[in-house]
Design an enzyme around this catalytic site. Structure first.
Site, PDB file in Angstrom:
ATOM      1  N   ASP B  43       0.840  -1.205   0.000  1.00 21.04           N
ATOM      2  CA  ASP B  43       0.000   0.000   0.000  1.00 21.04           C
ATOM      3  C   ASP B  43       0.875   1.255   0.000  1.00 21.04           C
ATOM      4  O   ASP B  43       1.523   1.555   1.010  1.00 21.04           O
ATOM      5  CB  ASP B  43      -0.901  -0.028   1.245  1.00 21.04           C
ATOM      6  CG  ASP B  43      -1.778   1.208   1.335  1.00 21.04           C
ATOM      7  OD1 ASP B  43      -2.072   1.804   0.282  1.00 21.04           O
ATOM      8  OD2 ASP B  43      -2.175   1.581   2.456  1.00 21.04           O
ATOM      9  N   ASP B 236      -1.701   5.701  -5.290  1.00 21.26           N
ATOM     10  CA  ASP B 236      -1.982   4.794  -4.179  1.00 21.26           C
ATOM     11  C   ASP B 236      -2.296   3.386  -4.663  1.00 21.26           C
ATOM     12  O   ASP B 236      -3.371   3.126  -5.204  1.00 21.26           O
ATOM     13  CB  ASP B 236      -3.170   5.365  -3.384  1.00 21.26           C
ATOM     14  CG  ASP B 236      -3.546   4.481  -2.204  1.00 21.26           C
ATOM     15  OD1 ASP B 236      -2.783   3.560  -1.874  1.00 21.26           O
ATOM     16  OD2 ASP B 236      -4.609   4.724  -1.609  1.00 21.26           O
TER      17      ASP B 236
END
Lengths: 38, 449
Positions: B43, B236
């Site tokens: 992430d 992201d």
């Protein structure tokens, strides 16, 4: 040979025909459909 | 490989990820002594390293710190909240190693999750999260050194990592085998084609970048560029879709509807509430426009363009429909930020060059669907048609600014209180004076009456 001559008959790019409307279907897992939001 | 020192074998990191855009891309790690094997979600939108420390209905295994002789508890509780989901855990330190990563073992901060909400999801095959963003985002404070910072510090590898996500065109949920690569410490040339284009990281917290322009089918959306970056635009890997601020999303959907040749489109498709299914003989991808995102180049007077073909944003979904192929819209609206998530990242090899404070994009070697490359990069373009700064700074983002704001508000409140007291005091005197009756005042009062 027929295909080749057909290419000469239509030298311009032909725009695609309009596509039929889609069939709406509910997602199998609606909660998980959007995926991750981290 | 492009590690100048030759100390890292990047080739061993190729295909070290599994997963898909819907459930995330994960890396196998060995945690503790003896090693416990865990799959860890990658992430780039957060900065904590955390693993399940107890069983959860959605996972099959967890990290048992009591079984690790190298685990050091730090006795600090930490909670991390994401856009969706949250977890609470206990901070500790332990050693980790990567079967398909940098060689060696490293001592890193780990949070053992004992409670979570909407974090672990059904059918995921990961048990933890590896936050690769900057320490500013680390919880409970930036003093908790993130995983990659520890790796750079202890192994002296270059401060750069890169990511390739290979789910383009794959039905979701996919089979999740050899789904991508996380290259720690550099760039692997076999994972991209053509040139790498770099955009500056405008602030080191998330990987925040500056979006200048959007085009749909070659037509400019023509919104003020600050709207694209409100309140931030970030890259992201932990977000599945391309998320757009409400105003941008609405303009984008309008533009796609106008450009698409498909009749009577169901509005719920755009909202992500319904899938659109066509007969298997029809191919909807030919009927949707390309979408382009312009990012500022490291030379600020230039920009470059990322182009997504419909194969990236009209995403195939597995269903039980026998004669139909079903698709979902890979773009959603967002109240808080523009997020360049997996929908976009699957088209590109993305380089997080922290050393040079920039994010690079190149056409990914796996961004192919039925022999067609589904992403493009072009540039340079001028920036004379957009503002010199498309990022409206939020002064209250920094904690120090909050402290100053509260101090100033308290000061203002105290000054206001003093002023009110000062205003009341003379009034009381005046009333006292009025109540003192003498001949003169009584006469005046009667005269007034």
């Amino acid at each position: 040979a027929a295909c080749a001559s057909a290419n000469f008959i239509f030298p311009l790019k032909v725009s695609p025909a309009e596509m039929k409307g889609a069939v709406p279907v509910a997602p199998v897992t609606p909660k998980g459909a959007p995926g991750l939001l981290l | 490989a492009s590690d100048p020192g030759g100390q890292i074998n990047f080739f061993s990191m190729v295909d070290n990820l599994e997963g898909d855009s819907g459930r995330g891309y994960y890396l196998e790690l060995l945690i503790g002594t003896p090693p416990q094997k865990m799959n860890i979600l990658v992430d780039t939108g957060s900065s904590n390293f955390a693993v399940a420390g107890a069983l959860n209905p959605d996972i099959t295994t967890f990290f048992d710190s009591k079984l690790s002789t190298s685990y050091e508890p730090l006795n600090t509780q930490v909670t991390v909240r994401y856009t969706q989901g949250s977890w609470t855990g206990l901070l500790g330190k332990d050693v980790i190693s990567m079967p398909k990563g940098v060689n060696g073992t490293f001592l890193i901060n780990i949070a053992s999750i004992f409670q979570s909400e909407n974090f672990f999801l059904p059918n995921i095959n990961w048990q933890g999260i590896l936050g690769l963003a900057y320490s500013t985002l680390a919880k409970p404070s930036s003093s908790v050194e993130p995983f990659f910072d520890s790796l750079v510090q202890q192994e002296n590898i270059p401060n750069i990592f890169s990511m390739q996500m290979c789910g383009a065109g794959q039905p979701s949920p996919g089979i999740g085998i050899n789904a991508g690569s996380l290259v720690l410490g550099g760039i692997e040339p076999s994972l991209y084609q053509g040139d790498i284009w770099y955009t500056p990281i405008t602030e080191e917290w998330y990987y925040q970048v500056e979006v200048l322009k959007f085009e749909v089918g070659g037509q400019n959306l023509n919104l003020d560029c600050t709207v694209y970056n409100s309140d931030k635009a970030i890259v992201d890997s932990g977000t599945t879709l391309l998320r757009l601020p409400d105003k941008v999303f609405n303009a984008m959907v309008d533009a796609i509807v106008q450009t698409s040749l498909i009749q009577n489109f169901n509005a719920e498709f755009w909202a992500g509430l319904q899938l659109a299914c066509w007969d298997k003989t029809q191919d909807p991808w030919n009927y949707f426009p390309d979408i382009s995102i312009y990012l500022r180049d490291t030379n600020s007077s230039r920009s470059f363009r990322l182009t997504l073909k419909p194969q990236l944003y009209i995403q195939s979904v597995l269903t039980f429909q026998e004669s139909l192929n079903c698709f979902r819209f890979g773009i959603s609206q967002s109240a808080s930020a523009l997020v360049i998530g997996a929908t976009v990242m699957e088209g590109f090899y993305v380089i997080f060059d922290r050393a040079e404070k920039r994010v690079g994009f190149a056409v990914s070697s796996c961004a192919e669907v039925s022999g067609i490359t589904v992403s493009e990069i072009a540039g340079p373009f001028g920036t004379s048609d957009v503002s010199s700064n498309c990022i409206a700074r939020n002064p209250l983002r920094e904690p120090i600014m909050w402290i100053i704001s509260y101090s100033l508000m308290s000061l203002c409140g105290m000054i206001l209180l003093v002023l009110v007291i000062l205003l009341l005091l003379p009034n009381r005197h005046r009333r006292d004076d009025m109540e003192t009756v003498n001949d003169e005042s009584s006469l005046v009062q009667h005269r007034w009456k």
